[in-house]
Design an enzyme around this catalytic site. Structure first.
Site, PDB file in Angstrom:
ATOM      1  N   ASP A  60      -1.632  11.126  17.402  1.00 32.26           N
ATOM      2  CA  ASP A  60      -2.607  10.421  16.576  1.00 32.26           C
ATOM      3  C   ASP A  60      -3.396   9.465  17.471  1.00 32.26           C
ATOM      4  O   ASP A  60      -3.028   9.215  18.624  1.00 32.26           O
ATOM      5  CB  ASP A  60      -1.882   9.658  15.462  1.00 32.26           C
ATOM      6  CG  ASP A  60      -2.733   9.481  14.216  1.00 32.26           C
ATOM      7  OD1 ASP A  60      -3.970   9.655  14.306  1.00 32.26           O
ATOM      8  OD2 ASP A  60      -2.178   9.158  13.159  1.00 32.26           O
TER       9      ASP A  60
ATOM     10  N   ASP B 126      -8.333  12.034   6.808  1.00 29.40           N
ATOM     11  CA  ASP B 126      -7.507  11.061   6.095  1.00 29.40           C
ATOM     12  C   ASP B 126      -8.044  10.771   4.695  1.00 29.40           C
ATOM     13  O   ASP B 126      -7.635   9.805   4.050  1.00 29.40           O
ATOM     14  CB  ASP B 126      -7.442   9.742   6.884  1.00 29.40           C
ATOM     15  CG  ASP B 126      -6.306   9.739   7.896  1.00 29.40           C
ATOM     16  OD1 ASP B 126      -5.495  10.675   7.881  1.00 29.40           O
ATOM     17  OD2 ASP B 126      -6.239   8.798   8.710  1.00 29.40           O
TER      18      ASP B 126
END
Length: 692
Positions: free
Chosen positions: A449, A519
């Site tokens: 990430d 997201d």
């Protein structure tokens, strides 16, 4: 491999626009002839199809007179020829190396520039670097269109298809925001001329730039490069630039170009695992979503994780991979003192309270179940009060541009360091630390990430008259790190997240895939349908999560890979329904690696009152699926769609996955218009079809 579309761009010409010099070069009719085109474009005494300014002088004015060498490299990949063309300025010692690949199985080429200082002094400033600087032309009548897409920006419109008609004098500029390559912009686009077009893919996991203009009635210029580069080079110094691939296609249908790109990425820019093309996995989380104060996996323990693996096995719900996300490391569970998964990155040791023997026992249970184990990392963002920051402040970049100061206890994104991957000593240490965690904890797949914009760190740490050097060194270091992991662990698969799909580009897709592409509003199905619809036009491999097992929600998350974020301990969950969805996905999944066609247009797909449908087609055997949704506020019970890519005279059988309905129709009938019916809003169709 045979391809459906033969690229015969008889009227598409390529002009290298370089200051006062121009050379018009005809695009070859067949992919294998691209080698001849390259030989002409990069011939001695010619102005090559890239440009830059050095010491205030455009390269087009002088580079044809520089010292020139050409070399063909030994074949490293099937159907690929690679050459290196080097131009050296005798006055300054600046050498420019252009490494060019041509692809015999595609009408495609790509190249990357490297600048090297061969003198004993600094070079003049290098700026306005255009890695590709070309002008496709067409004498045919018709519109000149630019097809592009949104990047990821936490919206229903992530990866939304966009089209702009270019009028004479128009300039369309694109670049990402904040230094992550697909944040708000997307480094893939398709320039459509009246007789065909060119798909462009940029490889740079930082701040790339593309300018597409229409300088004349019969031409479109395309230029790609870095957003910010204006720097001199030190003696002996060398830098690289973004790579750019160009694929040429013929006809009047943009999807010919889009599908050509999808095939090209699978053939030449897809990662390998154990020497074979990587298959990005079907994943399950560890019962994702515990109540507050739990956050991500900050409440996960070894006992709980192993018990869940056994429960998944008990109910026949085993995935290919069990996915442990953020929060397994030191201090992440200390919510009483204000810590969570996000503000403890940099503490890269396993929480010894929750996992007293590390993550190894969890990995062992996963392996006993016949699955792989993937673990989340975010090693580039380092909190200022974390272990890494305290232990090695010399490895950190601070956004102020000042030397890193350990011991800062403020928390938040502005109170993070950026690990300096551009420092070879720091990167070696970094590689060894991550490799040790992977090895010691028996991790199979690596999830990376990146929840910070690096741009400010890069530019704050550039030296005067050296803008862009910090970014270049960082991106070179990122690629070196990923390549190190892939060499150290040959079976490793890398999931590239970056706040959900914000690091997608040609270079990153060669090493990884975005298994969590955005997201946006976890589990909201309408947005997920939009993301699949848009991103499939460019990438064959990407994924997202599904939180429910009803057909409408589940099918909204379909793509080449998926994450089952089901709560198998909840009373309102249905194990049989989950099993049905898993079987359904196993059947559909291979077709996401084939050709893709949107069936409900290219306009705004975000409304709750519309239908959305797309087609997957395997050309080799003429089988595939249609996935369709009637959304909540849609008043239409029927929708006419036009199938694509079928054989007109063949008879096809269509089967509804939800019942026993079967119909037959010719390919011509299906392409002329097929009526689908959905009686209730917020419902879906999954139709399998194939030749009788």
């Amino acid at each position: 491999m045979k391809y459906l579309f033969r690229l015969l761009l008889a009227t598409l010409l390529l002009t290298a626009v370089q200051a006062s010099a121009q050379s018009r070069l005809r695009i070859p009719a067949k992919g294998a002839e691209c080698e001849k085109w390259v030989a002409g474009a990069f011939a001695k005494g010619k102005v090559p199809p890239f440009s830059f300014v050095c010491g205030g002088v455009p390269s087009g004015k002088t580079i044809a007179d520089w010292k020139y060498t050409a070399e063909t490299l030994p074949a490293a990949e099937r159907n690929v020829t690679e050459r290196v063309y080097t131009y050296t300025d005798p006055a300054t010692g600046l050498a420019v190396e252009c490494r060019v690949k041509t692809f015999a199985d595609f009408n495609a080429m790509e190249w990357v520039l490297r600048f090297r200082n061969t003198s004993e002094g600094n070079t003049p400033k290098i700026e306005q670097v255009k890695v590709v600087d070309i002008t496709p032309e067409s004498t045919a009548k018709g519109a000149f269109l630019l097809h592009y897409a949104d990047g990821s920006h936490v919206s229903k419109a992530d990866f939304h298809a966009r089209t702009r008609e270019l009028a004479v004098g128009d300039v369309h500029s694109m670049h990402p925001q904040g230094g992550r390559s697909s944040s708000h912009a997307f480094p893939f686009f398709n320039v459509q001329l009246p007789t065909g077009g060119m798909v462009v893919a940029i490889g740079w996991t930082g701040n790339w730039k593309a300018d597409i203009a229409r300088p004349a009635a019969n031409a479109v210029s395309v230029a790609t490069g870095m957003k910010n580069l204006a720097a001199y080079l030190l003696p002996g110094e060398e830098i690289r630039t973004p790579s750019t691939a160009m694929l040429l296609w013929q006809g009047d249908d943009r999807m010919d170009g889009q599908n050509l790109l999808r095939r090209f990425l699978l053939a030449h820019h897809h990662p390998t695992a154990d020497g074979k093309p990587a298959v990005f996995p079907i994943c399950s989380s560890f019962n994702y979503g515990d109540p507050a104060p739990c956050n991500e996996y900050t409440c996960m323990t070894a006992d709980y994780a192993t018990a869940l693996v056994k429960r998944y096995k008990q109910f026949g719900l085993l995935p290919q991979v069990f996915w442990l996300d953020a929060g397994w490391y030191s201090k992440a569970a200390d919510w009483k003192n204000g810590y969570n998964w996000a503000n403890t990155v940099g503490n890269w040791s396993v929480d010894s309270v929750r996992f007293p023997q590390g993550l190894g026992p969890v990995a062992d249970e996963v392996h006993r179940a016949g699955c792989k184990f993937m673990v989340w990392f975010e090693p580039e963002r380092v909190m200022k009060d974390s272990d890494w920051a305290v232990q090695h402040p010399e490895f950190m970049l601070d956004a102020s541009g000042k030397a890193a100061q350990p011991g800062w206890v403020k928390r938040g994104s502005v109170d993070s360091f950026l690990f300096n991957l551009g420092d070879p000593v720091a990167r070696t240490w970094f590689c060894e630390q991550i490799a040790k965690l992977i090895r010691d904890n028996r991790i199979d797949y690596y999830r990376q990430d990146f929840n910070i914009d690096p741009e400010g760190f890069w530019y704050a740490n550039d030296q005067p008259d050296r803008v862009g050097i910090c970014e270049i060194r960082y991106i070179e270091g990122l690629y070196a790190f990923w390549d190190y992991l892939r060499a150290e662990f040959p079976g490793l698969v890398i999931d590239n997240c970056a706040s959900g799909g914000r690091r997608i580009d040609l270079e990153s897709t060669s090493r990884s895939a975005p298994l969590w592409r955005t997201d946006y509003n976890y589990g909201e199905p309408i947005g997920y349908q939009c993301h699949t619809y848009g991103l499939n036009m460019w990438l064959p491999v990407h994924g997202t999560g599904t939180h429910k097992s009803d057909a409408f929600t589940f099918r909204s998350s379909l793509s080449a890979t998926i994450i089952y974020n089901w709560k198998i301990s909840n009373a309102d969950s249905s194990i049989p329904e989950m099993q049905r969805r898993m079987a359904e996905f196993a059947a559909v999944r291979p077709y996401f690696y084939e050709d893709y066609y949107p069936l409900t247009g290219y306009g705004d797909m975000t409304g709750d009152d519309i239908w959305l449908a797309y087609q997957l087609l395997r050309p080799s055997d003429q089988t595939g699926y249609v996935v369709a949704f009637r959304r909540d506020l849609s008043t239409e019970e029927q929708k006419v769609v036009h199938f694509r890519g079928l054989e007109p005279e063949a008879t096809y059988v269509l089967e509804n996955a939800d019942n026993d309905d079967r119909v037959e129709a010719t390919g011509r009938q299906l392409m002329d218009g097929f009526t689908m019916s959905i009686g209730q809003p917020r419902s879906s169709l999954l139709i399998k079809y194939g030749k009788k």
